[in-house]
Design a protein around this motif. Structure first.
Motif, PDB file in Angstrom:
ATOM      1  N   PHE A  13      -7.064  28.493  64.508  1.00  0.00           N
ATOM      2  CA  PHE A  13      -5.862  29.144  65.005  1.00  0.00           C
ATOM      3  C   PHE A  13      -6.066  30.658  64.899  1.00  0.00           C
ATOM      4  CE2 PHE A  13      -1.349  30.242  65.264  1.00  0.00           C
ATOM      5  CZ  PHE A  13      -1.030  29.513  66.379  1.00  0.00           C
ATOM      6  N   SER A  15      -4.369  33.225  64.217  1.00  0.00           N
ATOM      7  CA  SER A  15      -3.881  33.995  63.066  1.00  0.00           C
ATOM      8  C   SER A  15      -4.728  33.746  61.824  1.00  0.00           C
ATOM      9  CB  SER A  15      -2.401  33.743  62.792  1.00  0.00           C
ATOM     10  OG  SER A  15      -2.171  32.415  62.427  1.00  0.00           O
ATOM     11  N   GLY A 123       9.986  20.783  59.581  1.00  0.00           N
ATOM     12  CA  GLY A 123      10.648  21.890  58.886  1.00  0.00           C
ATOM     13  C   GLY A 123      11.345  22.868  59.811  1.00  0.00           C
ATOM     14  N   PRO A 125      11.205  26.119  62.811  1.00  0.00           N
ATOM     15  CA  PRO A 125      10.524  27.426  62.860  1.00  0.00           C
ATOM     16  C   PRO A 125      10.666  28.235  61.569  1.00  0.00           C
ATOM     17  CG  PRO A 125      11.889  27.092  64.813  1.00  0.00           C
ATOM     18  CD  PRO A 125      12.166  25.939  63.899  1.00  0.00           C
ATOM     19  N   GLY A 126       9.537  28.679  61.051  1.00  0.00           N
ATOM     20  CA  GLY A 126       9.568  29.516  59.858  1.00  0.00           C
ATOM     21  C   GLY A 126       9.827  28.761  58.577  1.00  0.00           C
ATOM     22  N   THR A 174      10.420  35.243  45.006  1.00  0.00           N
ATOM     23  CA  THR A 174      11.399  34.166  44.867  1.00  0.00           C
ATOM     24  C   THR A 174      11.295  33.216  46.067  1.00  0.00           C
ATOM     25  OG1 THR A 174      12.844  35.739  43.761  1.00  0.00           O
ATOM     26  CG2 THR A 174      13.845  33.690  44.507  1.00  0.00           C
ATOM     27  N   GLN A 175      11.328  31.929  45.795  1.00  0.00           N
ATOM     28  CA  GLN A 175      11.214  30.929  46.860  1.00  0.00           C
ATOM     29  C   GLN A 175      12.460  30.947  47.757  1.00  0.00           C
ATOM     30  OE1 GLN A 175      10.963  30.214  43.608  1.00  0.00           O
ATOM     31  NE2 GLN A 175       8.772  30.031  43.348  1.00  0.00           N
ATOM     32  N   PRO A 176      12.269  30.713  49.060  1.00  0.00           N
ATOM     33  CA  PRO A 176      13.412  30.670  49.975  1.00  0.00           C
ATOM     34  C   PRO A 176      14.190  29.375  49.785  1.00  0.00           C
ATOM     35  CG  PRO A 176      11.386  30.186  51.162  1.00  0.00           C
ATOM     36  CD  PRO A 176      10.996  30.478  49.743  1.00  0.00           C
ATOM     37  N   MET A 177      15.228  29.434  48.960  1.00  0.00           N
ATOM     38  CA  MET A 177      15.897  28.210  48.508  1.00  0.00           C
ATOM     39  C   MET A 177      16.490  27.377  49.639  1.00  0.00           C
ATOM     40  SD  MET A 177      15.134  28.267  45.437  1.00  0.00           S
ATOM     41  CE  MET A 177      15.915  26.705  45.101  1.00  0.00           C
ATOM     42  N   ILE A 178      17.140  28.036  50.600  1.00  0.00           N
ATOM     43  CA  ILE A 178      17.776  27.273  51.680  1.00  0.00           C
ATOM     44  C   ILE A 178      16.719  26.509  52.475  1.00  0.00           C
ATOM     45  CG2 ILE A 178      19.037  27.480  53.860  1.00  0.00           C
ATOM     46  CD1 ILE A 178      20.579  29.790  52.656  1.00  0.00           C
ATOM     47  N   SER A 179      15.608  27.183  52.802  1.00  0.00           N
ATOM     48  CA  SER A 179      14.556  26.520  53.577  1.00  0.00           C
ATOM     49  C   SER A 179      13.914  25.387  52.779  1.00  0.00           C
ATOM     50  CB  SER A 179      13.485  27.529  53.985  1.00  0.00           C
ATOM     51  OG  SER A 179      14.045  28.566  54.750  1.00  0.00           O
ATOM     52  N   THR A 182      16.280  22.325  52.878  1.00  0.00           N
ATOM     53  CA  THR A 182      16.284  21.571  54.137  1.00  0.00           C
ATOM     54  C   THR A 182      15.005  20.746  54.282  1.00  0.00           C
ATOM     55  OG1 THR A 182      15.359  23.431  55.361  1.00  0.00           O
ATOM     56  CG2 THR A 182      17.755  23.248  55.333  1.00  0.00           C
ATOM     57  N   VAL A 307       6.455  34.640  75.914  1.00  0.00           N
ATOM     58  CA  VAL A 307       6.345  33.497  74.994  1.00  0.00           C
ATOM     59  C   VAL A 307       5.926  32.266  75.781  1.00  0.00           C
ATOM     60  CG1 VAL A 307       7.624  31.964  73.449  1.00  0.00           C
ATOM     61  CG2 VAL A 307       8.074  34.421  73.423  1.00  0.00           C
TER      62      VAL A 307
ATOM     63  N   PRO B 125      19.329  33.284  46.827  1.00  0.00           N
ATOM     64  CA  PRO B 125      17.949  33.299  46.320  1.00  0.00           C
ATOM     65  C   PRO B 125      16.903  33.064  47.410  1.00  0.00           C
ATOM     66  CG  PRO B 125      19.344  31.871  44.982  1.00  0.00           C
ATOM     67  CD  PRO B 125      20.170  32.309  46.138  1.00  0.00           C
ATOM     68  N   GLY B 126      15.923  33.948  47.462  1.00  0.00           N
ATOM     69  CA  GLY B 126      14.833  33.789  48.412  1.00  0.00           C
ATOM     70  C   GLY B 126      15.195  34.136  49.839  1.00  0.00           C
ATOM     71  N   TRP B 146      -2.870  40.637  58.414  1.00  0.00           N
ATOM     72  CA  TRP B 146      -2.843  40.639  59.873  1.00  0.00           C
ATOM     73  C   TRP B 146      -2.371  39.285  60.384  1.00  0.00           C
ATOM     74  CZ3 TRP B 146      -8.056  43.395  61.553  1.00  0.00           C
ATOM     75  CH2 TRP B 146      -8.054  44.711  61.050  1.00  0.00           C
ATOM     76  N   TRP B 148       0.037  36.716  63.034  1.00  0.00           N
ATOM     77  CA  TRP B 148       0.119  36.624  64.491  1.00  0.00           C
ATOM     78  C   TRP B 148       1.381  37.253  65.060  1.00  0.00           C
ATOM     79  CZ3 TRP B 148       2.004  32.223  67.917  1.00  0.00           C
ATOM     80  CH2 TRP B 148       3.058  31.531  67.328  1.00  0.00           C
ATOM     81  N   PHE B 155       1.250  35.398  72.010  1.00  0.00           N
ATOM     82  CA  PHE B 155       1.133  34.149  72.757  1.00  0.00           C
ATOM     83  C   PHE B 155      -0.070  34.118  73.702  1.00  0.00           C
ATOM     84  CE2 PHE B 155       5.306  33.676  70.992  1.00  0.00           C
ATOM     85  CZ  PHE B 155       5.330  32.323  70.685  1.00  0.00           C
ATOM     86  N   THR B 174       5.587  33.397  61.404  1.00  0.00           N
ATOM     87  CA  THR B 174       6.854  33.043  62.041  1.00  0.00           C
ATOM     88  C   THR B 174       8.016  33.320  61.089  1.00  0.00           C
ATOM     89  OG1 THR B 174       5.680  31.290  63.204  1.00  0.00           O
ATOM     90  CG2 THR B 174       8.077  31.182  63.221  1.00  0.00           C
ATOM     91  N   GLN B 175       9.062  33.908  61.604  1.00  0.00           N
ATOM     92  CA  GLN B 175      10.218  34.252  60.772  1.00  0.00           C
ATOM     93  C   GLN B 175      10.946  32.983  60.308  1.00  0.00           C
ATOM     94  OE1 GLN B 175       9.740  35.408  63.852  1.00  0.00           O
ATOM     95  NE2 GLN B 175       9.029  37.477  63.471  1.00  0.00           N
ATOM     96  N   PRO B 176      11.487  33.010  59.088  1.00  0.00           N
ATOM     97  CA  PRO B 176      12.238  31.843  58.575  1.00  0.00           C
ATOM     98  C   PRO B 176      13.608  31.766  59.254  1.00  0.00           C
ATOM     99  CG  PRO B 176      12.266  33.608  56.955  1.00  0.00           C
ATOM    100  CD  PRO B 176      11.424  34.100  58.110  1.00  0.00           C
ATOM    101  N   MET B 177      13.690  30.990  60.321  1.00  0.00           N
ATOM    102  CA  MET B 177      14.867  31.024  61.190  1.00  0.00           C
ATOM    103  C   MET B 177      16.162  30.657  60.463  1.00  0.00           C
ATOM    104  SD  MET B 177      13.592  32.250  63.805  1.00  0.00           S
ATOM    105  CE  MET B 177      15.166  32.337  64.642  1.00  0.00           C
TER     106      MET B 177
END
Lengths: 308, 308
Positions: A13, A15, A123, A125-126, A174-179, A182, A307, B125-126, B146, B148, B155, B174-177
């Protein structure tokens, strides 16, 4: 640390390659990044070339377990053994295999693995990524990014960094708790079904898709951009067409079929065994047939959108 | 790139220091990290020492705008100017000020700022962090990582990295949507209230807290661990006590008051102007008084728990 060769391939990939290029520059351009090419029309990596590139100066071999365009799947056990014989470490990107192909990192004695959870692990996006570091080497290494969750005693708020024991030292902030929360819902169906059942259905689906490509779509100029042997294939296939970009747009905008287009000519079709049925595979291919039969793609410009 | 001195202070958040230490090691230990200390009892950084440490060899000055223990607030404009006079860049950590103190990065001509959204911006948190890079220098720099999303044409999936123009080049993956979407709700009340109104209430609340510390708690052995002058203070204060750790535990476990304990003796009390009332400030201090009056803290061990 004194070895300067990093081996990857043109199937990895992008990236993953960018990260290597960034590290190389940050470390003063002392490393050499080698990219192995294809043995055929961009479907299968050249394994002989890969093997002969591994020499005593090789620090790292890093590959996508299942490659993103063609869906080719590397023999993790074999490649890892070859690299270890030369004293190199191996890092696998599992983004396109985790959740669709059984993986045994410990059994293969892999050194590192990374991956995303937003494809076959549902999961979105992101969603959080993940990292595997073999127990044997965890305490010999430290993360290049020294964050407070990798600190031995994060709540002491000491001014000097001391890495935690084991895998925890690779944590950063800190871990992204909401993500993360889910993800419980995202992972549950995979755990319930089990990887063997998922792989079994996945193979049947991609076999069916190969059959439809050869028997329904071939006459419109499509070729298969993936291995025909299911043991060399993950859970997606590419179908190739010189008008692939425009066909892809027609599918998205008119037919409610959402593939990815991957240059130069790949329409990538993913088959998530947990929630896609065989009838839907047939329906999807029939819609591609319709786009070709009715030449619906011809009204779209060849100029690409940002995109894809 | 040839300057080797990095200046920070012992008030900076420890993970900011860890990141610097990690970078220093990755770049071959060529840099010197200088930590300015306090001019008093760990409340106010020694500005004279900071100023005299800035020399022509200084690459970067990096500080927390509002410091995490005492709540001291740096004069961003003045420090930035001093650093620029010596040719150094300045990076501000806004984690403890954003959303509670008006900030004018452009006007101050700051070079970089970072921060979290999980304190006064209600992200939880996070929640996603943020990065500011002054427009004047954006295209002269590239991210050390670096990814993507920092690529000019993500793309196109080209094999070689080329940084995007402007601030976008500092993006990674990728952003955490999901987390970004929840931020809309988190930020909305701040935008509605406006920073001036928030700061005005914040000052009144911390002034009141200082008053209660001096008039209600002082007789139990508490001292103020924050500047008395509100113009030198963010939206939290520390109250100090030699039994601080045990008092903090009693507050959490018996009194439904949840401060942070920060070694060696700080009980940190945050005042979020958007949703804390003056009556609640009084009530909180009265519960601390109760803990002291009834000696409720004495039953807790001095041995610390892992998370404070």
């Amino acid at each position: 640390p004194n070895k300067k060769r990093i081996i990857t391939d043109t199937f990895n990939f992008p990236s993953d390659l960018y990260i290597l290029q960034g590290i190389k520059q940050n470390l003063g351009n002392q490393h050499e990044i080698i990219r192995i090419g294809a043995s055929d029309n961009d479907i299968t990596p050249n394994i002989a070339e890969l093997e002969s590139a591994m020499n005593e100066n090789t620090a790292l071999v890093t590959l996508s377990h299942v490659v993103f365009k063609s869906g080719y799947i590397y023999d993790m056990q074999r490649i890892t053994e070859l690299a270890h014989k030369k004293g190199a470490l191996v890092l696998w990107d599992l983004s396109h295999s985790v959740g669709s192909v059984p993986i045994e990192l410990d059994k293969c004695n892999a050194d590192f693995a990374i991956g995303c959870t937003y494809k076959y692990l549902n999961g979105g996006p992101g969603a959080p990524g993940f990292l595997y570091v073999n127990k044997k080497i965890q305490n010999k290494l430290s993360s290049p990014i020294w964050g407070w969750w990798g600190q031995k005693n994060p709540f002491d708020f000491g001014l000097d960094y001391e890495p935690a024991d084991g895998a925890q030292r690779f944590l950063v902030g800190t871990q992204p708790m909401i993500s993360l929360l889910t993800m419980e819902a995202g992972l549950e169906p995979t755990l319930q079904a089990g990887m063997d059942a998922i792989r079994e259905k996945s193979i049947l689906m991609t076999d069916y898709a190969v059959y439809l490509t050869e028997n329904v779509l071939a006459k419109y100029g499509f070729t298969l951009g993936s291995p025909t042997d299911s043991s060399q294939r993950g859970s997606h296939i590419s179908i190739r067409h010189e008008d692939g970009y425009r066909i892809n747009r027609a599918l998205i905008e008119e037919m409610n079929v959402i593939p990815d287009f991957r240059a130069p000519d790949n329409i990538r079709l993913g088959f998530a065994p947990l929630y896609i049925s065989f009838a839907e595979v047939w329906e999807g291919f029939d819609r591609i047939r319709q786009v070709m039969e009715e030449k619906r793609f011809e009204k779209y410009p060849k100029q690409k959108l940002l995109v894809t």
